[in-house]
Design an enzyme around this catalytic site. Structure first.
Site, mmCIF file in Angstrom:
data_model
loop_
_atom_site.group_PDB
_atom_site.id
_atom_site.type_symbol
_atom_site.label_atom_id
_atom_site.label_comp_id
_atom_site.label_asym_id
_atom_site.label_seq_id
_atom_site.Cartn_x
_atom_site.Cartn_y
_atom_site.Cartn_z
ATOM 1 N N PHE A 188 0.754 -1.464 0.284
ATOM 2 C CA PHE A 188 0.140 -0.177 0.067
ATOM 3 C C PHE A 188 0.871 1.503 0.025
ATOM 4 O O PHE A 188 2.340 1.463 0.319
ATOM 5 C CB PHE A 188 -1.128 -0.328 1.020
ATOM 6 C CG PHE A 188 -2.071 1.185 1.578
ATOM 7 C CD1 PHE A 188 -3.474 0.906 0.397
ATOM 8 C CD2 PHE A 188 -1.266 2.278 1.824
ATOM 9 C CE1 PHE A 188 -3.743 2.064 0.585
ATOM 10 C CE2 PHE A 188 -3.342 2.910 2.416
ATOM 11 C CZ PHE A 188 -3.956 3.341 1.463
ATOM 12 N N ASP A 210 1.587 -4.647 8.876
ATOM 13 C CA ASP A 210 0.361 -3.769 8.621
ATOM 14 C C ASP A 210 -0.751 -5.237 8.332
ATOM 15 O O ASP A 210 -1.139 -5.421 7.501
ATOM 16 C CB ASP A 210 0.366 -2.541 7.246
ATOM 17 C CG ASP A 210 -0.556 -1.856 7.284
ATOM 18 O OD1 ASP A 210 -1.552 -2.024 7.641
ATOM 19 O OD2 ASP A 210 -0.306 -0.750 6.664
ATOM 20 N N TYR A 263 -11.058 2.294 10.246
ATOM 21 C CA TYR A 263 -12.507 2.479 10.051
ATOM 22 C C TYR A 263 -12.506 1.461 8.932
ATOM 23 O O TYR A 263 -13.885 1.628 8.679
ATOM 24 C CB TYR A 263 -12.006 4.380 8.996
ATOM 25 C CG TYR A 263 -10.722 3.899 8.359
ATOM 26 C CD1 TYR A 263 -10.490 3.980 7.247
ATOM 27 C CD2 TYR A 263 -9.296 4.905 9.042
ATOM 28 C CE1 TYR A 263 -9.747 4.282 6.016
ATOM 29 C CE2 TYR A 263 -8.487 5.288 8.268
ATOM 30 C CZ TYR A 263 -8.233 4.535 6.685
ATOM 31 O OH TYR A 263 -7.107 4.788 6.081
ATOM 32 N N LYS A 264 -11.971 0.601 8.837
ATOM 33 C CA LYS A 264 -11.982 -0.642 7.757
ATOM 34 C C LYS A 264 -13.117 -1.444 8.529
ATOM 35 O O LYS A 264 -14.038 -0.923 8.846
ATOM 36 C CB LYS A 264 -11.045 -1.144 7.108
ATOM 37 C CG LYS A 264 -9.981 0.036 6.138
ATOM 38 C CD LYS A 264 -8.797 0.028 5.357
ATOM 39 C CE LYS A 264 -8.040 1.206 4.579
ATOM 40 N NZ LYS A 264 -6.643 0.855 4.650
ATOM 41 N N ARG A 278 -13.163 -2.722 -6.776
ATOM 42 C CA ARG A 278 -13.332 -3.880 -5.164
ATOM 43 C C ARG A 278 -14.731 -4.031 -4.918
ATOM 44 O O ARG A 278 -15.148 -2.927 -4.810
ATOM 45 C CB ARG A 278 -11.717 -3.097 -4.951
ATOM 46 C CG ARG A 278 -11.127 -3.715 -4.751
ATOM 47 C CD ARG A 278 -10.214 -2.745 -3.096
ATOM 48 N NE ARG A 278 -10.177 -1.300 -3.066
ATOM 49 C CZ ARG A 278 -9.751 -1.179 -1.743
ATOM 50 N NH1 ARG A 278 -8.614 -1.802 -1.377
ATOM 51 N NH2 ARG A 278 -10.424 -0.042 -0.907
HETATM 52 C C1 PLP Z 1 -6.001 1.481 4.427
HETATM 53 C C2 PLP Z 1 -4.855 1.114 4.738
HETATM 54 C C3 PLP Z 1 -3.949 2.716 6.027
HETATM 55 C C4 PLP Z 1 -4.748 3.526 5.719
HETATM 56 O O1 PLP Z 1 -3.591 4.478 6.336
HETATM 57 P P1 PLP Z 1 -4.003 5.768 7.339
HETATM 58 O O2 PLP Z 1 -2.872 6.429 7.272
HETATM 59 O O3 PLP Z 1 -5.256 5.587 8.015
HETATM 60 O O4 PLP Z 1 -4.436 7.009 6.305
HETATM 61 C C5 PLP Z 1 -2.344 1.850 5.873
HETATM 62 N N1 PLP Z 1 -1.743 1.103 5.072
HETATM 63 C C6 PLP Z 1 -2.752 -0.522 4.863
HETATM 64 C C7 PLP Z 1 -2.163 -1.086 3.910
HETATM 65 C C8 PLP Z 1 -3.585 0.030 4.255
HETATM 66 O O5 PLP Z 1 -5.050 -0.717 3.575
#
Ligand code: PLP
Length: 417
Positions: free
Chosen positions: A126, A202, A227-228, A376
């Site tokens: 990501f 992560d 938030y996911k 997705r």
């Molecule tokens: C959604 C996501 C993030 C989000 O990072 P934020 O700091 O909350 O914006 C980070 N890493 C991965 C792999 C994600 O899918």
């Protein structure tokens, strides 16, 4: 083999998680297949926020730091998240964003074996993970190096076999944000440790949706998103896990007063708090944290095994329906057909992914897009019904068959995709 919509109604009647849907506020006429990006609103999160705003803030004002124990929310919420990710109480705090927690975790992880100057990760990780690694290297400078390899256990093990003695940190996302591929956490963590490296996981697409056993895998650090699948609301606080054996040996770089041993003595010199609390930096966002805490409590009421079983089943059913109803329209499943090493979303390639998704959203089927050509769809076992998948597949087939998406209005890019 699914014959008709009644077959899916039967699955819903037999669903051990069916009672949970009523706990969410879901707009009518929308089939929400994006809970992997922004989880839906749990009723109790709305109620908890209202209580915080009206009583705790509105009436009791600053007394609530003590009376409502706002001050312990990061640790309290962290302990609840710990139960979802196989960590012990006192090993997780809710705080900041995933990106900021990545910075803290990676910075500390690099100090465990300071002579090792290589960070290993995955080419298609990501972006925020890649950017934070780049930023940490820029910040710490010197001879730090980043090695990005293909996203398979074999490629990682090969990198560790050839350059293992140089690797300080292996930083990986457990479930990939596009392909949904899930690493074997036990195998990869063991491989990192065998090479003498520290692992940072992560868990953004894993927490709350797949069983995770950080302690049993002997993981060092982990971060993840609120938030996911944790349904904590837009921009919810994230979390950070640090194995207890590493707590007292290191301090993290954002050494703010909330991570100090005695913040309310207002002393001039930083002295890190004992345990995981030293990973806090500033004042917790109380309203947002209240939503996250309430949402995590709800998830904890569902057996994780049941969540996982239904997540796999929802994905399997969706694949079957898409194979049947959408064949011949240029869709290609990018995610695995095998549930065992797959998260709770599926990606399909389509040359017109963006306008197709815009047309789908207009028709009430909400997913999202990732460049260059992926659509997705995410599957949230606590609030999705099997019949929703039947209805979604039918609408997707309709949009593709009629080429309803092939209009100028669906091509203009929104700022958030
Ligand atoms: C959604 C996501 C993030 C989000 O990072 P934020 O700091 O909350 O914006 C980070 N890493 C991965 C792999 C994600 O899918």
């Amino acid at each position: 083999m699914i014959e008709n919509r009644q077959d899916l109604e039967a699955l819903d009647s037999a669903d051990e998680l069916r009672e949970f849907r009523a706990q969410f506020e879901l707009p009518p006429d929308v089939i929400y297949l994006d809970g992997n990006s922004l989880g839906a609103l749990p009723r109790r999160a709305r109620e908890r926020i209202a209580g915080v705003v009206e009583r705790e803030w509105g009436r009791d004002l600053i007394k609530s730091w003590n009376a409502a124990d706002w001050i312990s929310m990061p640790q309290r919420t962290g302990d609840k998240i710990a139960a979802l990710i196989g960590a012990a109480k006192g090993e997780v705090v809710a705080a900041d964003s995933t990106s900021v927690n990545l910075f803290k975790a990676l910075s500390v992880a690099l100090r465990v074996n300071p002579a090792r100057r290589l960070i290993v990760s995955e080419k298609t990780n990501f972006p925020t993970d890649l950017y934070v690694m780049q930023g940490v290297i820029e910040q710490l400078g010197g001879d730090l190096e980043l090695l990005l390899v293909d996203g398979t256990e074999e490629a990682l093990e090969a990198a560790l076999a050839t350059r293992g003695a140089e690797v300080g940190v292996l930083l990986l996302t457990h479930i990939h944000y596009t392909t949904s591929r899930m690493y074997d956490m036990r195998r990869v963590t063991a491989a990192a440790h065998k090479a003498g490296a520290i692992i940072v996981w992560d868990l953004s697409h894993s927490a709350g949706i797949v069983p995770i056993t950080l302690n049993a895998c002997d993981a060092d650090f982990a971060v993840g998103c609120g938030y996911k699948h944790l349904n904590g609301g837009p921009g919810a606080p994230a979390f950070i896990y640090v194995a207890r054996r590493l707590h007292e040996r290191f301090t993290q770089p954002i050494s703010g007063w909330m991570g100090d041993a005695r913040p309310f003595e207002f002393l001039p010199g930083y002295e890190p708090a004992a345990g995981i609390s030293r990973y806090l930096s500033g004042t917790p966002p109380v309203i947002a944290m209240a939503a996250l805490e309430a949402s995590v409590e709800l998830i904890l009421e569902a057996p994780m095994e049941a969540i996982r079983r239904k997540s796999i089943a929802l994905c399997d059913v969706f694949i079957e329906l898409m194979d049947r109803h959408c064949a011949g329209f240029g869709l290609e499943l990018v995610s695995s057909r095998e549930g065992a090493w797959r998260g709770s979303h599926l990606s399909y390639r389509h040359e017109a992914s963006y306008p197709v998704m815009q047309a789908l959203i207009r028709s009430g089927v909400v997913g999202d897009c990732r460049p260059p050509d992926l659509m997705r769809f995410g599957f949230a076992p606590l609030y999705l019904r099997y019949v929703d998948l039947w209805d979604a597949a039918a609408r997707i087939a309709e949009v593709l068959r009629t080429r309803e998406w092939d209009r100028a209005e669906f091509r203009s890019r929104q700022s958030v995709t």
